[in-house]
Motif scaffolding. Structure first.
Motif, PDB file in Angstrom:
ATOM      1  N   CYS A   1       0.838  -1.219   0.000  1.00  0.00           N
ATOM      2  CA  CYS A   1       0.000   0.000   0.000  1.00  0.00           C
ATOM      3  C   CYS A   1       0.866   1.260   0.000  1.00  0.00           C
ATOM      4  O   CYS A   1       1.678   1.454   0.906  1.00  0.00           O
ATOM      5  CB  CYS A   1      -0.904  -0.013   1.235  1.00  0.00           C
ATOM      6  SG  CYS A   1      -1.857   1.505   1.406  1.00  0.00           S
ATOM      7  N   PRO A   2       0.684   2.140  -0.995  1.00  0.00           N
ATOM      8  CA  PRO A   2       1.517   3.354  -1.022  1.00  0.00           C
ATOM      9  C   PRO A   2       1.237   4.298   0.146  1.00  0.00           C
ATOM     10  O   PRO A   2       2.044   5.159   0.459  1.00  0.00           O
ATOM     11  CB  PRO A   2       1.144   4.013  -2.359  1.00  0.00           C
ATOM     12  CG  PRO A   2      -0.109   3.365  -2.817  1.00  0.00           C
ATOM     13  CD  PRO A   2      -0.230   2.041  -2.137  1.00  0.00           C
TER      14      PRO A   2
ATOM     15  N   PHE B   1      -1.645   5.471   8.679  1.00  0.00           N
ATOM     16  CA  PHE B   1      -2.783   4.813   8.020  1.00  0.00           C
ATOM     17  C   PHE B   1      -2.960   3.387   8.547  1.00  0.00           C
ATOM     18  O   PHE B   1      -2.026   2.594   8.571  1.00  0.00           O
ATOM     19  CB  PHE B   1      -2.575   4.815   6.493  1.00  0.00           C
ATOM     20  CG  PHE B   1      -3.680   4.126   5.753  1.00  0.00           C
ATOM     21  CD1 PHE B   1      -5.019   4.351   6.085  1.00  0.00           C
ATOM     22  CD2 PHE B   1      -3.399   3.248   4.712  1.00  0.00           C
ATOM     23  CE1 PHE B   1      -6.048   3.711   5.404  1.00  0.00           C
ATOM     24  CE2 PHE B   1      -4.415   2.593   4.028  1.00  0.00           C
ATOM     25  CZ  PHE B   1      -5.744   2.831   4.377  1.00  0.00           C
TER      26      PHE B   1
ATOM     27  N   ALA C   1      -5.720  -1.712   4.943  1.00  0.00           N
ATOM     28  CA  ALA C   1      -6.934  -2.363   4.435  1.00  0.00           C
ATOM     29  C   ALA C   1      -7.406  -3.525   5.308  1.00  0.00           C
ATOM     30  O   ALA C   1      -8.609  -3.769   5.422  1.00  0.00           O
ATOM     31  CB  ALA C   1      -6.677  -2.856   3.007  1.00  0.00           C
TER      32      ALA C   1
ATOM     33  N   GLY D   1      -5.787   5.964  -0.467  1.00  0.00           N
ATOM     34  CA  GLY D   1      -5.700   6.677  -1.742  1.00  0.00           C
ATOM     35  C   GLY D   1      -6.346   5.916  -2.883  1.00  0.00           C
ATOM     36  O   GLY D   1      -6.240   6.311  -4.040  1.00  0.00           O
TER      37      GLY D   1
ATOM     38  N   ASN E   1      -3.785  -1.622  -4.726  1.00  0.00           N
ATOM     39  CA  ASN E   1      -2.708  -2.631  -4.692  1.00  0.00           C
ATOM     40  C   ASN E   1      -3.056  -3.743  -3.707  1.00  0.00           C
ATOM     41  O   ASN E   1      -2.681  -4.899  -3.906  1.00  0.00           O
ATOM     42  CB  ASN E   1      -1.391  -2.008  -4.199  1.00  0.00           C
ATOM     43  CG  ASN E   1      -0.869  -0.964  -5.132  1.00  0.00           C
ATOM     44  OD1 ASN E   1      -1.496  -0.661  -6.131  1.00  0.00           O
ATOM     45  ND2 ASN E   1       0.285  -0.405  -4.808  1.00  0.00           N
ATOM     46  N   CYS E   2      -3.733  -3.372  -2.622  1.00  0.00           N
ATOM     47  CA  CYS E   2      -3.998  -4.314  -1.529  1.00  0.00           C
ATOM     48  C   CYS E   2      -4.775  -5.526  -2.009  1.00  0.00           C
ATOM     49  O   CYS E   2      -4.412  -6.664  -1.694  1.00  0.00           O
ATOM     50  CB  CYS E   2      -4.739  -3.606  -0.399  1.00  0.00           C
ATOM     51  SG  CYS E   2      -6.213  -2.715  -0.937  1.00  0.00           S
TER      52      CYS E   2
ATOM     53  N   ILE F   1     -13.464  -1.633   1.645  1.00  0.00           N
ATOM     54  CA  ILE F   1     -13.135  -0.209   1.823  1.00  0.00           C
ATOM     55  C   ILE F   1     -14.322   0.654   1.373  1.00  0.00           C
ATOM     56  O   ILE F   1     -14.734   1.589   2.068  1.00  0.00           O
ATOM     57  CB  ILE F   1     -11.838   0.151   1.054  1.00  0.00           C
ATOM     58  CG1 ILE F   1     -10.633  -0.495   1.755  1.00  0.00           C
ATOM     59  CG2 ILE F   1     -11.648   1.662   0.937  1.00  0.00           C
ATOM     60  CD1 ILE F   1      -9.348  -0.490   0.948  1.00  0.00           C
TER      61      ILE F   1
HETATM   62  S1  SF4 Z   1      -6.870   0.862  -1.906  1.00  0.00           S
HETATM   63 FE1  SF4 Z   1      -5.610  -0.519  -0.702  1.00  0.00          FE
HETATM   64  S2  SF4 Z   1      -3.498  -0.234  -1.449  1.00  0.00           S
HETATM   65 FE2  SF4 Z   1      -4.730   1.482  -2.119  1.00  0.00          FE
HETATM   66  S3  SF4 Z   1      -4.400   3.088  -0.595  1.00  0.00           S
HETATM   67 FE3  SF4 Z   1      -6.277   1.986  -0.049  1.00  0.00          FE
HETATM   68  S4  SF4 Z   1      -5.620   0.401   1.346  1.00  0.00           S
HETATM   69 FE4  SF4 Z   1      -3.766   1.138   0.305  1.00  0.00          FE
END
Ligand code: SF4
Ligand code: SF4
Ligand code: FES
Length: 247
Positions: free
Chosen positions: A163-164, A172, A175, A211, A215-216, A230
């Motif tokens: 995760c960026p 943060f 996820a 953000g 990627n997660c 999310i």
């Molecule tokens: S969608 Fe997943 S990888 Fe992207 S910022 Fe959110 S938690 Fe991190």
């Protein structure tokens, strides 16, 4: 396949020391995985130059991709060492510790931040004593299926590693904890603490820090629908904020 296996391992002697690379060449045996290769190095800690060295440190427990303890970066990918078969990996096999967690030594990292995140969102159903309360409320089968998928999280940390938004400069929550909020808020009894869990995701380090890079969800070895969680929790959070403003 040749009868030796070549590994290149990023090592670190203590949490404070600099990391360095060391290569190993070990005998190949059928059906080996990365853990059995590390066991072989521990049994005979001699590096590729023939020098006796310190055995490599790593962590593992279940050996069947359930506990998450053996998670590391293998040939550039965040995954579990116990399910990484040598036959399927390009050589030299490059092993590195996760970069988003404090490194204790070699391939072993400290994932306390993930367990603290679960505490922060109260990722459990509180018990009201041990007396018999009779059968609990029933959960619809479609919800049971979703809950089952979410319950497969093994706190491995792959989703945080990629995760960026997760870094030493950010708080943060990541996820995995957000998805556990969805799981416990869906539970007929767990829903009693729904507001506390949502409130824990407001403010600094909360859900607003995601953000949406996605990627997660690609990295999760358990194929947990993290971006759906999310989005779902994000909608609940908006409703909760409106409720708090207008009472
Ligand atoms: S969608 Fe997943 S990888 Fe992207 S910022 Fe959110 S938690 Fe991190
Ligand atoms: S959500 Fe998936 S990647 Fe993240 S900690 Fe759980 S099992 Fe690992
Ligand atoms: S040892 Fe448990 S996931 Fe690999």
């Amino acid at each position: 396949m040749s009868n030796t296996i070549r590994l290149k391992i990023r090592r670190k002697d203590s949490p404070q020391s600099d990391s360095y690379w060391e290569e190993f060449e070990i005998p190949h045996k059928p059906s080996m995985n990365v853990i059995s290769a590390l066991v072989e190095i521990a049994r005979n800690p001699v590096n590729a130059e023939g020098k006796t060295t310190r055995p490599v440190v790593w962590e593992s427990s279940c050996l069947e991709e359930v506990c998450g303890a053996c998670s590391m970066i293998i040939n550039g990918k965040a995954r579990q060492a116990c399910s990484a078969l040598i036959e399927q990996l390009e050589q030299p096999i490059v092993l590195e510790p996760f970069s988003k967690f404090p490194c204790i030594r070699d391939l072993r990292v400290d994932r306390t931040q993930m367990f603290d995140a679960l505490k922060r969102v109260k990722a459990w159903v509180p018990l009201d004593g041990t007396h018999d309360l009779g059968p609990g409320p029933r959960q619809a089968e479609k919800d049971q299926l979703v809950s089952y998928d979410l319950s497969r999280c093994m706190t491995c940390g792959c989703c945080l590693e990629v995760c960026p938004q997760v870094s030493e400069h950010s708080d943060f929550i990541g996820a995995a904890a957000v998805s556990q909020v969805r799981l416990f808020n869906m539970h007929p009894t767990g829903a009693m603490n729904k507001h506390e869990r949502l409130d824990a995701l407001m403010g600094p380090g909360g859900l607003a820090d995601c953000g949406n890079a996605q990627n997660c969800v690609k990295a999760c070895p358990k194929e947990i629908p993290l971006t759906t969680s999310i989005a779902e929790v994000g909608r609940e959070l908006t409703k909760r904020m409106v409720e708090k403003i207008f009472g």
